[in-house]
Design an enzyme around this catalytic site. Structure first.
Site, PDB file in Angstrom:
ATOM      1  N   GLY A  32      36.065  48.808  45.485  1.00  0.00           N
ATOM      2  CA  GLY A  32      36.111  50.201  45.088  1.00  0.00           C
ATOM      3  C   GLY A  32      36.657  50.449  43.701  1.00  0.00           C
ATOM      4  O   GLY A  32      36.656  49.577  42.824  1.00  0.00           O
ATOM      5  N   CYS A  33      37.163  51.679  43.503  1.00  0.00           N
ATOM      6  CA  CYS A  33      37.492  52.171  42.171  1.00  0.00           C
ATOM      7  C   CYS A  33      38.616  51.400  41.485  1.00  0.00           C
ATOM      8  O   CYS A  33      38.690  51.367  40.258  1.00  0.00           O
ATOM      9  CB  CYS A  33      37.874  53.644  42.245  1.00  0.00           C
ATOM     10  SG  CYS A  33      36.482  54.740  42.637  1.00  0.00           S
ATOM     11  N   HIS A  34      39.522  50.793  42.245  1.00  0.00           N
ATOM     12  CA  HIS A  34      40.658  50.110  41.611  1.00  0.00           C
ATOM     13  C   HIS A  34      40.401  48.634  41.358  1.00  0.00           C
ATOM     14  O   HIS A  34      41.291  47.899  40.934  1.00  0.00           O
ATOM     15  CB  HIS A  34      41.928  50.276  42.444  1.00  0.00           C
ATOM     16  CG  HIS A  34      41.896  49.645  43.802  1.00  0.00           C
ATOM     17  ND1 HIS A  34      41.513  48.332  44.040  1.00  0.00           N
ATOM     18  CD2 HIS A  34      42.210  50.159  45.024  1.00  0.00           C
ATOM     19  CE1 HIS A  34      41.608  48.056  45.312  1.00  0.00           C
ATOM     20  NE2 HIS A  34      42.019  49.147  45.944  1.00  0.00           N
ATOM     21  N   ALA A  35      39.188  48.147  41.595  1.00  0.00           N
ATOM     22  CA  ALA A  35      38.951  46.700  41.590  1.00  0.00           C
ATOM     23  C   ALA A  35      39.154  46.043  40.231  1.00  0.00           C
ATOM     24  O   ALA A  35      39.406  44.838  40.163  1.00  0.00           O
ATOM     25  CB  ALA A  35      37.546  46.400  42.112  1.00  0.00           C
TER      26      ALA A  35
END
Length: 383
Positions: free
Chosen positions: A153-156
């Site tokens: 997701g977005c924090h990867a």
């Protein structure tokens, strides 16, 4: 030895949509109820987004140009996950290569000098995939060490940065290429719900690449100084990302900003304490704009100035939420602003700059993903 981001490069697919164009596409869809369509103009106008990029011509609204969707405004039969993933496998490698090629050039390296490749993506799958495409088309060594981070997701990007730092700190000769690529618009769903309408209003496509190296001298460079992670227990229903028959399906609760606001003060304080820092020591913030309300809430909770969140809002305005590459877009923008201001002899943060910290600028980058999870890291920029 410092782990330094020697270069950051970004890339977007060719189709640029204004937010009003994106709203017009959804309003033409025959699969949405009148009550949902009545909400679309305000939702899109208040998103904090002016422009977004997509790999598909479809969202321009010309039926004759449709590439993924059937050429009718019912948008049926709905494209399958297989069909969407085929588009990913065609477009994602090319977009990744564009960003990576630029990063290697800016770092003044030859492709064969890259020792490690880390690829981050959650919007498609293939094996062999993006990593093999990059090896072939960039001329990377066939013996390069590869790591693939998928579906985080977005924090990867933070997880990729942590791996890159571990490599650099264990091997002074390592030259790590980190590539994040997401084609979120492949997975838009014409579902008759307010939650899905919001998801369609904010996500976009993009790629970013960074070169990380261990260096003793890091003047004017973005230096990675450590990361931190936390799962907010018992919150999986707030944000999740699953594989469905018609693409990857996202759940994004309106409660996320409030839950983050409740947990972030202790999380950030604990992280800073481990590095012997306080909030007042931070000169800049790179907040992942999961949506405008998330940045609004974080600005309020930490009493940040408009200047401290300007780059997060700016990337959201110009590109939307591109998932994992987004934080690298923000860091590139922050670094450019600070270096340009320093070259002019001005403080990059005006009256907010910390006089006792004039030899460097410290900052916190932070993002959120399925779980609900928080990832963050500290950076410094040495004068």
């Amino acid at each position: 030895m410092h782990t330094v981001l020697e270069a950051i490069a970004t890339a977007n697919p060719p189709y640029c949509l204004t937010q009003s164009q994106a709203a017009a596409f959804m309003l033409k869809s025959e699969g949405l109820s009148g009550s949902i369509k009545n909400r679309i103009p305000a939702l899109y106008a208040n998103s904090g987004i002016d422009y977004r990029y997509t790999c598909l011509p479809d969202y321009g609204g010309e039926l004759a140009s449709f590439e993924l969707y059937p050429p009718n405004w019912a948008l049926t039969p709905t494209p399958s996950t297989f069909e969407r993933n085929q588009k990913y496998n065609f477009y994602a490698p090319k977009l990744s290569c564009q960003a990576a090629q630029q990063a290697i050039a800016e770092a003044k390296l030859q492709p064969e000098h890259i020792t490690h490749l880390i690829v981050v993506s959650c919007t498609g799958f293939a094996a062999p995939g993006v990593d093999f495409y990059l090896i072939k088309h960039l001329g990377l060594s066939p013996t390069i060490a590869r790591t693939m981070l998928g579906f985080m997701g977005c924090h990867a990007a933070f997880n990729g940065l942590r791996i890159a730092d571990a490599i650099c700190q264990s091997d002074a000769n390592a030259k790590v290429l980190l590539v994040c690529v997401e084609l979120c618009t492949l997975h838009f769903q014409v579902a008759n719900s307010l939650e899905n309408t919001i998801i369609n209003a904010i996500f976009a496509d993009g790629a970013a690449a960074a070169i990380l190296m261990a260096q003793t001298e890091a003047q004017g460079k973005l230096v990675y100084q450590g990361g931190d992670s936390q799962w907010i227990v018992d919150t999986p229903d707030l944000m999740n990302w699953t594989v469905g028959n018609t693409g990857f399906l996202m759940n994004l609760s309106a409660q996320i900003p409030h839950v983050l606001a409740a947990h972030l003060p202790n999380y950030v304080e604990s992280m800073l304490n481990r590095h012997q820092l306080q909030l007042s020591d931070l000169d800049f913030w790179a907040v992942h704009p999961g949506g405008r309300r998330i940045v609004d809430k974080i600005q309020a909770v930490f009493e940040l100035s408009d200047r401290q969140v300007a780059d997060s809002y700016g990337v959201l305005r110009d590109y939307g939420n591109m998932s994992s590459p987004t934080i690298l877009f923000i860091l590139k923008r922050i670094l450019k602003g600070i270096l340009n201001s320093d070259a002019d002899g001005n403080s990059p943060l005006g009256s907010l700059a910390n006089p006792s910290n004039s030899s460097s600028h410290r900052g916190l980058a932070i993002a959120f993903g399925p779980g609900l999870s928080i990832e963050s890291c500290l950076f410094s920029i040495l004068n």
